[in-house]
Design an enzyme around this catalytic site. Structure first.
Site, PDB file in Angstrom:
ATOM      1  N   ASP A 142       0.808  -1.220   0.000  1.00 56.42           N
ATOM      2  CA  ASP A 142       0.000   0.000   0.000  1.00 56.42           C
ATOM      3  C   ASP A 142       0.843   1.272   0.000  1.00 56.42           C
ATOM      4  O   ASP A 142       0.499   2.258   0.653  1.00 56.42           O
ATOM      5  CB  ASP A 142      -0.958   0.015   1.208  1.00 56.42           C
ATOM      6  N   GLY A 179       1.303   3.103  -2.594  1.00 58.70           N
ATOM      7  CA  GLY A 179       0.804   4.028  -3.630  1.00 58.70           C
ATOM      8  C   GLY A 179       1.390   3.696  -4.999  1.00 58.70           C
ATOM      9  O   GLY A 179       1.552   4.579  -5.842  1.00 58.70           O
ATOM     10  N   GLY A 193       0.036   2.128  -7.475  1.00 59.17           N
ATOM     11  CA  GLY A 193      -0.924   2.259  -8.577  1.00 59.17           C
ATOM     12  C   GLY A 193      -0.803   3.589  -9.295  1.00 59.17           C
ATOM     13  O   GLY A 193      -0.828   3.654 -10.525  1.00 59.17           O
ATOM     14  N   HIS A 241      -6.383  -1.890  -5.821  1.00 59.87           N
ATOM     15  CA  HIS A 241      -6.334  -0.447  -5.948  1.00 59.87           C
ATOM     16  C   HIS A 241      -7.545   0.023  -6.738  1.00 59.87           C
ATOM     17  O   HIS A 241      -8.132  -0.726  -7.518  1.00 59.87           O
ATOM     18  CB  HIS A 241      -5.019   0.032  -6.579  1.00 59.87           C
ATOM     19  N   ARG A 259       4.025 -29.518  -5.335  1.00 63.82           N
ATOM     20  CA  ARG A 259       4.013 -30.162  -6.659  1.00 63.82           C
ATOM     21  C   ARG A 259       2.608 -30.501  -7.151  1.00 63.82           C
ATOM     22  O   ARG A 259       2.407 -31.468  -7.873  1.00 63.82           O
ATOM     23  CB  ARG A 259       4.875 -31.446  -6.652  1.00 63.82           C
TER      24      ARG A 259
HETATM   25  P1  IMP Z   1      -2.003 -12.820   1.958  1.00 69.47           P
HETATM   26  O1  IMP Z   1      -1.263 -12.139   0.842  1.00 69.47           O
HETATM   27  O2  IMP Z   1      -3.488 -12.735   1.839  1.00 69.47           O
HETATM   28  O3  IMP Z   1      -1.491 -14.214   2.187  1.00 69.47           O
HETATM   29  O4  IMP Z   1      -1.655 -12.011   3.300  1.00 69.47           O
HETATM   30  C1  IMP Z   1      -0.384 -12.116   3.928  1.00 69.47           C
HETATM   31  C2  IMP Z   1       0.034 -10.809   4.555  1.00 69.47           C
HETATM   32  O5  IMP Z   1       0.264  -9.853   3.536  1.00 69.47           O
HETATM   33  C3  IMP Z   1      -1.000 -10.205   5.493  1.00 69.47           C
HETATM   34  O6  IMP Z   1      -0.347  -9.545   6.550  1.00 69.47           O
HETATM   35  C4  IMP Z   1      -1.708  -9.201   4.591  1.00 69.47           C
HETATM   36  O7  IMP Z   1      -2.306  -8.162   5.312  1.00 69.47           O
HETATM   37  C5  IMP Z   1      -0.557  -8.702   3.751  1.00 69.47           C
HETATM   38  N1  IMP Z   1      -0.967  -8.222   2.436  1.00 69.47           N
HETATM   39  C6  IMP Z   1      -1.312  -8.967   1.365  1.00 69.47           C
HETATM   40  N2  IMP Z   1      -1.593  -8.181   0.324  1.00 69.47           N
HETATM   41  C7  IMP Z   1      -1.408  -6.905   0.718  1.00 69.47           C
HETATM   42  C8  IMP Z   1      -1.500  -5.657   0.058  1.00 69.47           C
HETATM   43  O8  IMP Z   1      -1.812  -5.539  -1.146  1.00 69.47           O
HETATM   44  N3  IMP Z   1      -1.221  -4.563   0.840  1.00 69.47           N
HETATM   45  C9  IMP Z   1      -0.833  -4.650   2.142  1.00 69.47           C
HETATM   46  N4  IMP Z   1      -0.726  -5.802   2.784  1.00 69.47           N
HETATM   47  C10 IMP Z   1      -1.002  -6.932   2.087  1.00 69.47           C
END
Ligand code: IMP
Length: 456
Positions: free
Chosen positions: A20, A22, A24, A54, A153
């Site tokens: 996050d 920014g 995008g 986003h 796998r």
């Molecule tokens: P997952 O990607 O759903 O497995 O989440 C694993 C970790 O990554 C968690 O702490 C989520 O909050 C974080 N996370 C996954 N995608 C984002 C994102 O786009 N922005 C910020 N945190 C993310």
């Protein structure tokens, strides 16, 4: 192309912290600039799946939420590639494609990309009640189980959908159903997230699960293909501008993140090489832009950073959260706010594979409030480098320094780099020096046009 030679008109944008940042808006700006120079755009999404998010604004002002599609989808005549490094949820993707409506770009989905299915979502949900941590922070989109299937796998891939390998999908359903039954639940009855906020659906019976995929196949089959020849040809033809869009951030990488708050994918620029099966060496990409917020960072999860602001200065952290709307794009969860953490940023910069920085949210500053940044970590009086290990991080003492703030209104109104306050320029120079790569772009407000190229 020779290894390590630079391929002009190529860009990659990734996150330098915990997501996050920014990204995008940086990608949008590059895409618009390339299209105004009449370059044909290839926007390649490298990693992650519907866990990213986003919102983009169409020319008519309509706002649409994208999770799996890169923002260049709105640039006419662009080609979108969803790469092998991704995990894709078919129904969510179809909904996103439909939300764009007047689609003027074409989409190619690498048939080698993996699927992230409702079975994965259900399993991740069940793990929540057994694990302490990780899956509690996850976005609930089944990302970790989908990537785990690759390591085990047994990935389900887009080509399985294309080739109608329904037996394989049945086996997959049975395996997940048995695993979940072993943990005491009935998978068919488990409700999982959909692309519609707040709407959940049951995984359903094997037949229902497969029937949904058969429906999805009808829409997606024409888009699923072998993309490598196309990538090879267009990479050699510099009239095409390549924009690689990364999801998540280095601080969420399984190797460089802090357990349990890691995602499943390789979030470094090196994953461009892996996702293109070596067709492109990521070091050939001319601009590899790591994005970070200027005066603070944000994160979601259970990790506790030494530089956490939410617990040490809740008043400022709350102000920043509301002003910069620090809530998850996919999950709407409030994000933790962290002081600018240079030890962590140095570590991510060292391992991310970038060669430029974009600094966002330069307008998040307050009058009479110097910017507090962490310059170093100390353990027993000795300076130590960042390590992605919670037990280690619990032992460090952050060393802070205060830096003069700048005028919020002046930076907000600036149209070019000369117009930003001197203190802000000094800050940008400080970050470039500390992290060892030039800062080439800053953003100075939430509006589309509030983005400035750094000029000297
Ligand atoms: P997952 O990607 O759903 O497995 O989440 C694993 C970790 O990554 C968690 O702490 C989520 O909050 C974080 N996370 C996954 N995608 C984002 C994102 O786009 N922005 C910020 N945190 C993310």
């Amino acid at each position: 192309m020779n290894i390590n030679s630079v391929r002009r008109n190529s860009y990659a944008v990734g996150g330098a912290a915990w997501g996050d940042e920014g990204k995008g808006k940086i990608v949008d700006e590059i895409a618009i600039e390339c299209s105004t120079q009449n370059k044909k755009i290839i926007a390649y999404r490298v990693n992650g799946g519907p866990n990213a998010g986003h919102t983009i604004e169409k020319a008519n002002g309509e706002r649409i939420a994208l999770h799996q599609l890169p923002s260049a989808i709105l640039i006419p005549n662009s080609v979108i590639i969803l790469g092998k490094g991704m995990v894709i949820h078919p129904a969510d993707l179809i909904r996103e494609i439909n939300s764009v409506k007047d689609l003027q770009s074409s989409i190619k989905i690498d048939k080698m990309a993996a699927l992230a299915l409702d079975t994965h979502r259900a399993y991740e949900g069940v793990l929540k009640s057994w694990q302490t941590g990780g899956s509690k922070g996850a976005t609930g989109r089944g990302i970790a189980p989908a990537y785990s299937d690759i390591i085990l796998r047994q990935p389900m891939q887009l080509r399985d959908l294309l080739n109608q390998n329904w037996d394989k999908f049945e086996q997959h359903y049975d395996l997940y159903s048995q695993q979940i039954a072993g943990l005491g639940q009935d998978m068919a009855e488990i409700e999982v997230a959909t692309a519609i906020p707040d709407l959940k659906i049951k995984v359903g019976t094997k037949k229902e699960f497969i029937n949904r995929l058969k429906e999805d196949r009808k829409t997606l089959a024409p888009l699923i293909e072998d993309v490598y020849d196309f990538v090879k040809e267009t990479w050699q033809d510099e009239q095409y501008a390549y924009i690689f869009e990364m999801a998540q951030a280095i601080g969420l990488d399984p190797r460089f993140g802090v357990y349990p708050d890691i995602t499943g994918s390789d979030t470094t620029f090196a994953s461009i090489t892996a996702s293109t099966e070596g067709t492109i060496n990521y070091e050939e990409v001319e601009h590899r832009i790591l994005t970070m917020k200027a005066t603070y960072s944000s994160s979601v999860g259970v990790r506790k950073l030494p530089t956490d602001m939410t617990s040490t200065d809740p008043e400022l952290a709350n102000k920043i959260r509301e002003d910069a709307w620090e809530y998850g794009a996919t999950t709407k969860r409030p994000r933790d706010i962290v002081f600018l953490d240079l030890p962590a940023a140095r570590f991510y910069s060292q391992h991310g594979g970038g060669n430029e920085f974009a600094i966002t949210h330069m307008d998040v500053v307050y009058p009479n409030t110097p910017i507090k940044i962490c310059t170093d970590y100390q353990v027993n009086g000795k300076i130590v480098a960042y390590r992605p290990d919670q037990e280690f991080l619990n032992t460090v003492t952050p060393i802070y320094k205060e830096i003069p703030t700048w005028d919020q209104k002046q930076i907000n109104l600036a149209k070019n780099y000369n117009e930003i306050p001197k203190e802000a320029k000094d800050y940008v120079d400080m970050i470039a020096k500390e992290l060892g790569s030039p800062v080439t772009i800053i953003t100075n407000g939430p509006k589309r046009e509030q983005i400035i190229k750094v000029t000297k």
